[in-house]
Design an enzyme around this catalytic site. Structure first.
Site, PDB file in Angstrom:
ATOM      1  CB  VAL A  70     -22.755  22.337 -24.201  1.00 16.77           C
ATOM      2  CG1 VAL A  70     -22.811  20.806 -23.604  1.00 16.77           C
ATOM      3  CG2 VAL A  70     -21.512  22.734 -24.564  1.00 16.77           C
ATOM      4  CG  ASN A  96     -15.366  18.970 -17.775  1.00 18.38           C
ATOM      5  OD1 ASN A  96     -14.584  19.610 -17.379  1.00 18.38           O
ATOM      6  ND2 ASN A  96     -15.281  18.390 -19.033  1.00 18.38           N
ATOM      7  CE1 TYR A 164     -10.524  27.923 -21.939  1.00 15.72           C
ATOM      8  CE2 TYR A 164      -9.132  28.741 -20.310  1.00 15.72           C
ATOM      9  CZ  TYR A 164      -9.666  27.872 -20.761  1.00 15.72           C
ATOM     10  OH  TYR A 164     -10.059  26.890 -20.069  1.00 15.72           O
TER      11      TYR A 164
END
Length: 259
Positions: A70, A96, A164
């Site tokens: 991706v 996702n 994150y």
């Protein structure tokens, strides 16, 4: 008669799911197929994607495995094109795919780990959104997109996960901005922010499933972590006509952790 347990909200609709080879992504792919969707399973590991496709086909559904990174624009564009070529349209997309690199204080995070998370979690969502929207806005029926963010970001922080959390907060912001940009094109864009889910990512170093369950009983209002099916159910709601007036939301599924 269709019941809440036997619905077909995605009959003959094509749904692309990134990170569909395992965990939440696989659960979403299976749930979409169970409600009639034609699923394009996208990810980096072809063998895992083929497992997801096999599970769907064994249950009588239709699916296609497309290997893609991706973080590469050409890969994502090719995946969207494959969906249209194989099934005729791209009606639903679930972004996702994501990675976690951390567990230590920010000052000890390597640049490589920082860039890996940024490339996959943020740039990957942007590239996927762009390819999906470009296709959907050519269709009379538009489409629906759901991005997978996290409670660690816009909703909560955790030691050892600053980078994150920054990437997932970006996903939440990107979702809302894109939703405003493209609702006029007939494309609804929303996000789901899971908390701890029954996948390996929620296990702490050296922790067993039983240890994690005990920790959840002691710390979460619900007394347990979410299942992948529960996260998938939230995604399917936002992607379906049941949520036809829901635009730019970030739906938290976290067992009450941020209540």
């Amino acid at each position: 008669m269709t019941t809440a347990l036997h619905r077909a909200r995605f009959t003959d609709r094509t749904a692309m799911v990134t990170g569909a080879g395992s965990g939440i992504g696989r659960a979403i792919a299976l749930a979409l197929a169970a409600e009639g969707g034609h699923v394009v399973a996208v990810g980096r590991r072809q063998e895992l994607l083929e497992e997801t496709v096999a599970l769907i086909e064994e249950a009588g559904g239709k699916a296609l495995a497309v290997s893609a990174d991706v973080a590469r624009a050409t890969d994502v564009q090719a995946a969207a094109a494959a969906a249209v070529e194989h099934f005729g349209s791209l009606d639903v997309a679930v972004n996702n795919a994501g990675v976690f690199r951390g567990g230590a204080p920010l000052a000890d995070l390597t640049e490589e780990d920082w860039h890996t998370q940024l490339d996959v979690n943020v740039t990957g969502v942007f590239l996927a959104l762009r390819a999906e929207i470009q296709q959907m806005r050519t269709q009379p029926t538009g489409g629906a997109i759901v991005n997978i963010a996290s409670i660690f970001g816009a909703h909560a922080r955790n030691p050892g996960a600053a980078a994150y959390a920054a990437t997932k907060a970006a996903v939440s912001a990107l979702t809302r901005g894109a939703a405003l940009d493209h609702i006029g094109d007939g494309i609804r864009i929303n996000a789901v922010s899971p908390g701890a889910v029954q996948t390996p990512m929620s296990l702490r170093p050296g922790e067993t499933d039983a240890d994690r369950s005990a920790r959840a009983r002691a710390t979460l209002p619900l007394g347990r972590i979410s299942t992948t099916r529960e996260v998938a159910a939230a995604v399917l709601y936002l992607a379906s006509d049941d949520a036809s007036s829901v635009v730019g939301t970030d739906l938290v599924v976290d067992s009450g952790a941020t209540a």
